[in-house]
Scaffold this motif. Sequence first.
Motif, PDB file in Angstrom:
ATOM      1  N   VAL A  12       0.826  -1.210   0.000  1.00  0.00           N
ATOM      2  CA  VAL A  12       0.000   0.000   0.000  1.00  0.00           C
ATOM      3  C   VAL A  12       0.858   1.255   0.000  1.00  0.00           C
ATOM      4  O   VAL A  12       0.573   2.221  -0.730  1.00  0.00           O
ATOM      5  CB  VAL A  12      -0.952   0.007   1.213  1.00  0.00           C
ATOM      6  N   MET A  13       1.907   1.270   0.793  1.00  0.00           N
ATOM      7  CA  MET A  13       2.778   2.448   0.852  1.00  0.00           C
ATOM      8  C   MET A  13       3.411   2.735  -0.508  1.00  0.00           C
ATOM      9  O   MET A  13       3.513   3.888  -0.937  1.00  0.00           O
ATOM     10  CB  MET A  13       3.875   2.237   1.901  1.00  0.00           C
ATOM     11  N   LEU A  14       3.813   1.686  -1.202  1.00  0.00           N
ATOM     12  CA  LEU A  14       4.393   1.859  -2.534  1.00  0.00           C
ATOM     13  C   LEU A  14       3.351   2.377  -3.533  1.00  0.00           C
ATOM     14  O   LEU A  14       3.638   3.272  -4.338  1.00  0.00           O
ATOM     15  CB  LEU A  14       4.985   0.538  -3.029  1.00  0.00           C
ATOM     16  N   MET A  15       2.141   1.835  -3.458  1.00  0.00           N
ATOM     17  CA  MET A  15       1.089   2.277  -4.384  1.00  0.00           C
ATOM     18  C   MET A  15       0.657   3.710  -4.111  1.00  0.00           C
ATOM     19  O   MET A  15       0.298   4.442  -5.034  1.00  0.00           O
ATOM     20  CB  MET A  15      -0.109   1.325  -4.319  1.00  0.00           C
ATOM     21  N   LEU A  16       0.691   4.113  -2.859  1.00  0.00           N
ATOM     22  CA  LEU A  16       0.397   5.512  -2.537  1.00  0.00           C
ATOM     23  C   LEU A  16       1.385   6.448  -3.222  1.00  0.00           C
ATOM     24  O   LEU A  16       1.011   7.530  -3.692  1.00  0.00           O
ATOM     25  CB  LEU A  16       0.443   5.727  -1.020  1.00  0.00           C
ATOM     26  N   TYR A  17       2.619   6.000  -3.307  1.00  0.00           N
ATOM     27  CA  TYR A  17       3.635   6.816  -3.989  1.00  0.00           C
ATOM     28  C   TYR A  17       3.365   6.857  -5.499  1.00  0.00           C
ATOM     29  O   TYR A  17       3.410   7.942  -6.108  1.00  0.00           O
ATOM     30  CB  TYR A  17       5.021   6.237  -3.724  1.00  0.00           C
ATOM     31  N   PHE A  18       3.072   5.719  -6.103  1.00  0.00           N
ATOM     32  CA  PHE A  18       2.880   5.657  -7.550  1.00  0.00           C
ATOM     33  C   PHE A  18       1.603   6.375  -8.013  1.00  0.00           C
ATOM     34  O   PHE A  18       1.505   6.805  -9.165  1.00  0.00           O
ATOM     35  CB  PHE A  18       2.843   4.203  -8.022  1.00  0.00           C
ATOM     36  N   THR A  19       0.616   6.486  -7.119  1.00  0.00           N
ATOM     37  CA  THR A  19      -0.662   7.117  -7.506  1.00  0.00           C
ATOM     38  C   THR A  19      -0.783   8.539  -6.966  1.00  0.00           C
ATOM     39  O   THR A  19      -1.874   9.129  -7.018  1.00  0.00           O
ATOM     40  CB  THR A  19      -1.856   6.286  -6.980  1.00  0.00           C
ATOM     41  N   ARG A  20       0.312   9.104  -6.460  1.00  0.00           N
ATOM     42  CA  ARG A  20       0.244  10.390  -5.772  1.00  0.00           C
ATOM     43  C   ARG A  20      -0.379  11.493  -6.642  1.00  0.00           C
ATOM     44  O   ARG A  20      -1.112  12.345  -6.127  1.00  0.00           O
ATOM     45  CB  ARG A  20       1.639  10.803  -5.300  1.00  0.00           C
ATOM     46  N   ASN A  21      -0.108  11.500  -7.933  1.00  0.00           N
ATOM     47  CA  ASN A  21      -0.660  12.542  -8.810  1.00  0.00           C
ATOM     48  C   ASN A  21      -2.162  12.372  -9.018  1.00  0.00           C
ATOM     49  O   ASN A  21      -2.901  13.359  -9.088  1.00  0.00           O
ATOM     50  CB  ASN A  21       0.062  12.535 -10.156  1.00  0.00           C
ATOM     51  N   TYR A  22      -2.616  11.128  -9.105  1.00  0.00           N
ATOM     52  CA  TYR A  22      -4.048  10.870  -9.293  1.00  0.00           C
ATOM     53  C   TYR A  22      -4.838  11.141  -8.013  1.00  0.00           C
ATOM     54  O   TYR A  22      -5.999  11.547  -8.060  1.00  0.00           O
ATOM     55  CB  TYR A  22      -4.272   9.417  -9.743  1.00  0.00           C
ATOM     56  N   LEU A  23      -4.200  10.926  -6.871  1.00  0.00           N
ATOM     57  CA  LEU A  23      -4.876  11.133  -5.590  1.00  0.00           C
ATOM     58  C   LEU A  23      -5.183  12.608  -5.348  1.00  0.00           C
ATOM     59  O   LEU A  23      -6.112  12.940  -4.612  1.00  0.00           O
ATOM     60  CB  LEU A  23      -4.020  10.583  -4.436  1.00  0.00           C
ATOM     61  N   LYS A  24      -4.412  13.487  -5.971  1.00  0.00           N
ATOM     62  CA  LYS A  24      -4.664  14.926  -5.835  1.00  0.00           C
ATOM     63  C   LYS A  24      -5.957  15.343  -6.529  1.00  0.00           C
ATOM     64  O   LYS A  24      -6.562  16.351  -6.173  1.00  0.00           O
ATOM     65  CB  LYS A  24      -3.492  15.716  -6.424  1.00  0.00           C
ATOM     66  N   GLU A  25      -6.381  14.559  -7.514  1.00  0.00           N
ATOM     67  CA  GLU A  25      -7.559  14.897  -8.311  1.00  0.00           C
ATOM     68  C   GLU A  25      -8.860  14.400  -7.684  1.00  0.00           C
ATOM     69  O   GLU A  25      -9.947  14.793  -8.110  1.00  0.00           O
ATOM     70  CB  GLU A  25      -7.427  14.298  -9.722  1.00  0.00           C
ATOM     71  N   ILE A  26      -8.760  13.529  -6.692  1.00  0.00           N
ATOM     72  CA  ILE A  26      -9.963  12.962  -6.074  1.00  0.00           C
ATOM     73  C   ILE A  26      -9.984  13.283  -4.582  1.00  0.00           C
ATOM     74  O   ILE A  26      -9.156  14.052  -4.095  1.00  0.00           O
ATOM     75  CB  ILE A  26     -10.027  11.435  -6.302  1.00  0.00           C
ATOM     76  N   GLU A  27     -10.921  12.679  -3.849  1.00  0.00           N
ATOM     77  CA  GLU A  27     -11.130  13.036  -2.441  1.00  0.00           C
ATOM     78  C   GLU A  27     -10.440  12.073  -1.475  1.00  0.00           C
ATOM     79  O   GLU A  27     -10.942  11.809  -0.386  1.00  0.00           O
ATOM     80  CB  GLU A  27     -12.634  13.075  -2.164  1.00  0.00           C
ATOM     81  N   PHE A  28      -9.270  11.582  -1.860  1.00  0.00           N
ATOM     82  CA  PHE A  28      -8.596  10.571  -1.047  1.00  0.00           C
ATOM     83  C   PHE A  28      -8.156  11.126   0.304  1.00  0.00           C
ATOM     84  O   PHE A  28      -8.309  10.478   1.339  1.00  0.00           O
ATOM     85  CB  PHE A  28      -7.391  10.010  -1.810  1.00  0.00           C
ATOM     86  N   TYR A  29      -7.585  12.324   0.301  1.00  0.00           N
ATOM     87  CA  TYR A  29      -7.067  12.912   1.545  1.00  0.00           C
ATOM     88  C   TYR A  29      -8.050  13.902   2.179  1.00  0.00           C
ATOM     89  O   TYR A  29      -7.665  14.690   3.039  1.00  0.00           O
ATOM     90  CB  TYR A  29      -5.742  13.611   1.274  1.00  0.00           C
ATOM     91  N   ASN A  30      -9.295  13.840   1.783  1.00  0.00           N
ATOM     92  CA  ASN A  30     -10.303  14.752   2.311  1.00  0.00           C
ATOM     93  C   ASN A  30     -10.602  14.432   3.785  1.00  0.00           C
ATOM     94  O   ASN A  30     -10.792  13.272   4.156  1.00  0.00           O
ATOM     95  CB  ASN A  30     -11.588  14.635   1.480  1.00  0.00           C
ATOM     96  N   LEU A  31     -10.649  15.463   4.623  1.00  0.00           N
ATOM     97  CA  LEU A  31     -10.919  15.269   6.057  1.00  0.00           C
ATOM     98  C   LEU A  31     -12.305  14.689   6.314  1.00  0.00           C
ATOM     99  O   LEU A  31     -12.565  14.144   7.396  1.00  0.00           O
ATOM    100  CB  LEU A  31     -10.771  16.603   6.800  1.00  0.00           C
ATOM    101  N   LYS A  32     -13.193  14.790   5.314  1.00  0.00           N
ATOM    102  CA  LYS A  32     -14.522  14.216   5.468  1.00  0.00           C
ATOM    103  C   LYS A  32     -14.465  12.700   5.687  1.00  0.00           C
ATOM    104  O   LYS A  32     -15.394  12.110   6.252  1.00  0.00           O
ATOM    105  CB  LYS A  32     -15.371  14.514   4.227  1.00  0.00           C
ATOM    106  N   ASN A  33     -13.371  12.098   5.254  1.00  0.00           N
ATOM    107  CA  ASN A  33     -13.241  10.648   5.410  1.00  0.00           C
ATOM    108  C   ASN A  33     -13.082  10.223   6.872  1.00  0.00           C
ATOM    109  O   ASN A  33     -13.210   9.037   7.191  1.00  0.00           O
ATOM    110  CB  ASN A  33     -12.047  10.141   4.588  1.00  0.00           C
ATOM    111  N   LEU A  34     -12.816  11.187   7.760  1.00  0.00           N
ATOM    112  CA  LEU A  34     -12.723  10.875   9.185  1.00  0.00           C
ATOM    113  C   LEU A  34     -14.075  10.448   9.763  1.00  0.00           C
ATOM    114  O   LEU A  34     -14.141   9.846  10.840  1.00  0.00           O
ATOM    115  CB  LEU A  34     -12.195  12.087   9.958  1.00  0.00           C
ATOM    116  N   LYS A  35     -15.147  10.747   9.038  1.00  0.00           N
ATOM    117  CA  LYS A  35     -16.488  10.353   9.488  1.00  0.00           C
ATOM    118  C   LYS A  35     -16.580   8.851   9.738  1.00  0.00           C
ATOM    119  O   LYS A  35     -17.228   8.405  10.690  1.00  0.00           O
ATOM    120  CB  LYS A  35     -17.528  10.743   8.427  1.00  0.00           C
ATOM    121  N   TYR A  36     -15.934   8.086   8.877  1.00  0.00           N
ATOM    122  CA  TYR A  36     -16.025   6.626   8.987  1.00  0.00           C
ATOM    123  C   TYR A  36     -15.322   6.133  10.246  1.00  0.00           C
ATOM    124  O   TYR A  36     -15.793   5.189  10.899  1.00  0.00           O
ATOM    125  CB  TYR A  36     -15.426   5.974   7.741  1.00  0.00           C
TER     126      TYR A  36
END
Length: 484
Positions: A398-422
């Motif tokens: 997972v840590m490696l894939m987070l690095y490889f997808t870092r540019n795509y993650l900026k375009e979506i809500e991956f790091y959105n604080l709203k995810n803390l709801k779960y």
Amino acid sequence: MKVKSVKLNFILNTTRIFLGAFFILVTTPYITRVLGAENLGKVDYVNSIIQYFILFTALGIPNYGIREIAKTRDNVFDRTKTIIELGIILIITTIIGYVVLFFLLNNINGFKELKTLILIMSTWILFNNIGFEWFYQGIENQVYITIRFIIIRLIVLILMFLFVKNSKDYIIYGIILVLMNSGSNVLNLINIRKYLSFKNITLKKLDLKKHIKPVLIIFAASLSVSIYLQLDVVMLGNVNEKIVAYYTVPNKLIRLVMILITALGTVLIPRISNCIKNNDMENYKKYVNYSLKYILMISIPSVVGIFLLADNIILIMAGEKFIESILTMRILVFILFIVGIAYFLGFQLLYPHGLEKYYTYSVTIAAIINFIFNYIMIPKYYQNGAAIGTIIAELTGVMLMLYFTRNYLKEIEFYNLKNLKYFISAIIMGIIILFIKSLCLGNILTMLVSISLGSIIYFIILLLLKEDIVVLGINTIKNKFIKG
């Protein structure tokens, strides 16, 4: 080609998951008690061997085929050509696979002792490769898949209770497993003809070579992933067949939940691939964000609930003879969240964009880590050592894939604080479950009350926090009633 809506496909896929879960919930207590840890361990050991042969003979075609069929589904010539090309590759690899299997059967003592069971379960290899299951997923024909699934599960359920009566019936159980997992593939082969047209198809127009490189890249990833799923079982089997069962019982139950966690993503793979091909970025982002939120919404409370209820689950599903599996389940449960994220990064971002090589890099390194930790920890900690090795390996991937997808993650809500709801909702749910367990209601009642009340509390909190998918679901139901 006309395809069904994402909602219908998701409902059908989820229906299969719940029916599959019901099937396992009904059969697991029966099978574990009738066969016992030793004979169940034999079947699980042979199953792990057969899965490797399925993996090697199918190469990366199951995952690759879904994407390619999704791209060509609207063109009957391209669709037919793709099926024939991939089918020829599968025929060649299947023949090679059986040659290798028969050689090993006659030269490895451990295989000779289980020869009958291995030969019977090896039919799974053939049925798997002639079934073209990936084709039906690529064209999103979830209706056909669901009907076929229900029929086969009903037949298998009847056969299991009729013919598996004592510990000596483990070979019959092996036959039933093959029927359950691949028997319906004969129907696939017959049914596929109506989607094909051989007009203008000639040998000169076939191009097998173009598939080799992407198939092998995806195969390398599949091979690495299978190490998490199968190598630990093989390594445990080399130590003691009984501890194989101690590991596979909780692992199977957790992997069952994993199917539910990836349910929406499985449905969306062909749809996302089609959006990228047609440069439909608006729908692409919508589907990707829905997939992420769904994975978080299901995986996080599943980790909390199963961790707290592990003792109740094992005692109900397998009995006191499998009490050694309780700690194993509590260790393994964390892969629900970790693998859920890995699935999202790999199959919703990297694969549809044709970046499967980065997924392969990640899981290959993780597989090496898994082997190293299994080698070190299994001899000392047995099934718990295998579980720890799996967790460490999955985290690495997972840590490696987070690095490889870092540019795509900026375009979506991956790091959105709203995810803390779960996480907030799951913590409150966990407190409720701990309170219910303190009442000492007995294993079955504790689990039923905890799951039902905990789930209700969890989704009520998400609704109060205005979580997108829950709000969308409530509004959809309201609209249905208003129209009705």
